[in-house]
Design a protein around this motif. Structure first.
Motif, short mmCIF file in Angstrom:
data_model
loop_
_atom_site.label_atom_id
_atom_site.label_comp_id
_atom_site.label_asym_id
_atom_site.label_seq_id
_atom_site.Cartn_x
_atom_site.Cartn_y
_atom_site.Cartn_z
N ALA A 65 0.83 -1.21 0.00
CA ALA A 65 0.00 0.00 0.00
C ALA A 65 0.87 1.26 0.00
O ALA A 65 0.63 2.19 -0.77
CB ALA A 65 -0.92 0.00 1.22
N LEU A 66 1.89 1.29 0.86
CA LEU A 66 2.71 2.49 0.98
C LEU A 66 3.60 2.69 -0.24
O LEU A 66 3.88 3.83 -0.63
CB LEU A 66 3.54 2.44 2.27
N GLU A 67 3.99 1.59 -0.90
CA GLU A 67 4.72 1.74 -2.16
C GLU A 67 3.84 2.40 -3.21
O GLU A 67 4.29 3.28 -3.96
CB GLU A 67 5.20 0.37 -2.66
N ILE A 68 2.58 1.98 -3.27
CA ILE A 68 1.65 2.57 -4.25
C ILE A 68 1.40 4.03 -3.91
O ILE A 68 1.37 4.88 -4.80
CB ILE A 68 0.33 1.77 -4.30
N VAL A 69 1.25 4.33 -2.61
CA VAL A 69 1.04 5.73 -2.21
C VAL A 69 2.23 6.58 -2.67
O VAL A 69 2.07 7.67 -3.21
CB VAL A 69 0.83 5.84 -0.68
N LYS A 70 3.43 6.03 -2.47
CA LYS A 70 4.64 6.77 -2.83
C LYS A 70 4.73 6.98 -4.35
O LYS A 70 5.02 8.07 -4.81
CB LYS A 70 5.87 6.00 -2.33
N ASN A 71 4.44 5.92 -5.11
CA ASN A 71 4.63 5.99 -6.56
C ASN A 71 3.47 6.62 -7.31
O ASN A 71 3.66 7.24 -8.35
CB ASN A 71 4.87 4.58 -7.13
N GLU A 72 2.25 6.44 -6.81
CA GLU A 72 1.07 6.86 -7.57
C GLU A 72 0.34 8.05 -6.96
O GLU A 72 -0.47 8.66 -7.62
CB GLU A 72 0.07 5.68 -7.67
N SER A 73 0.59 8.31 -5.69
CA SER A 73 -0.11 9.39 -5.00
C SER A 73 -1.62 9.36 -5.26
O SER A 73 -2.18 10.24 -5.89
CB SER A 73 0.46 10.74 -5.49
N PRO A 74 -2.30 8.32 -4.76
CA PRO A 74 -3.75 8.21 -5.01
C PRO A 74 -4.52 9.37 -4.38
O PRO A 74 -4.05 9.99 -3.43
CB PRO A 74 -4.12 6.88 -4.34
N ASP A 75 -5.69 9.66 -4.96
CA ASP A 75 -6.53 10.74 -4.43
C ASP A 75 -7.27 10.26 -3.18
O ASP A 75 -7.56 11.04 -2.29
CB ASP A 75 -7.55 11.18 -5.49
N LEU A 76 -7.60 8.96 -3.19
CA LEU A 76 -8.37 8.43 -2.07
C LEU A 76 -7.96 6.99 -1.80
O LEU A 76 -7.68 6.23 -2.73
CB LEU A 76 -9.87 8.49 -2.40
N VAL A 77 -7.90 6.63 -0.52
CA VAL A 77 -7.56 5.27 -0.13
C VAL A 77 -8.70 4.68 0.68
O VAL A 77 -9.20 5.30 1.62
CB VAL A 77 -6.26 5.24 0.73
N LEU A 78 -9.15 3.49 0.28
CA LEU A 78 -10.10 2.72 1.07
C LEU A 78 -9.26 1.73 1.86
O LEU A 78 -8.60 0.86 1.28
CB LEU A 78 -11.08 1.98 0.16
N LEU A 79 -9.26 1.89 3.17
CA LEU A 79 -8.28 1.20 4.00
C LEU A 79 -8.94 0.34 5.05
O LEU A 79 -9.70 0.83 5.88
CB LEU A 79 -7.39 2.27 4.66
#
Length: 128
Positions: free
Chosen positions: A39-53
């Protein structure tokens, strides 16, 4: 206009697949992660607008992931998915910046509407 990005973080494959289908069909660019590390790799690389966690993830739990997401980018919107009875954790998640939570089993339509509100009406313009 660039498509908004939604990241779905849940250790249950079925839930990830379901939510990805729903949000792909809504026109979002969707990503999925089964654990905090991915999840944190994707956040770092893609910078999502919204996360369903999901709150309960083996290893790094939802609160820990939420802290990391907000430290990386406080503008990322986070909606928690929780099991029944995790109220103390929900309170903490809200204090850490989560917008809202859905208790499983959640109503998929309610979640779809909530995400659309968060991502489509960035800041409602005053009508007068």
């Amino acid at each position: 206009m660039e498509r908004k990005k939604v990241l779905i973080v849940d250790d249950q494959n079925g839930i990830r697949i379901l939510l990805m289908e729903v949000f792909n069909s809504e026109g979002y660019n969707t990503f999925q992660a089964a654990n905090g590390k991915i999840a944190l790799e994707i956040v770092k690389n893609e910078s999502p607008d919204l996360v369903l966690l999901d709150m309960k993830i083996p290893g790094m739990d939802g609160l820990e992931i939420l802290k990391h997401i907000k430290a990386m980018n406080p503008n990322i919107k986070v909606i928690m998915m929780t099991a029944y009875g995790e109220l103390d954790m929900i309170k903490e998640a809200t204090e850490l910046g989560a917008l809202m939570h859905f208790t499983k089993p959640f109503d998929i339509d309610e979640m779809r509407v909530a995400v659309n509100i968060q991502l489509r009406n960035e800041v409602p313009k005053a009508s007068h």
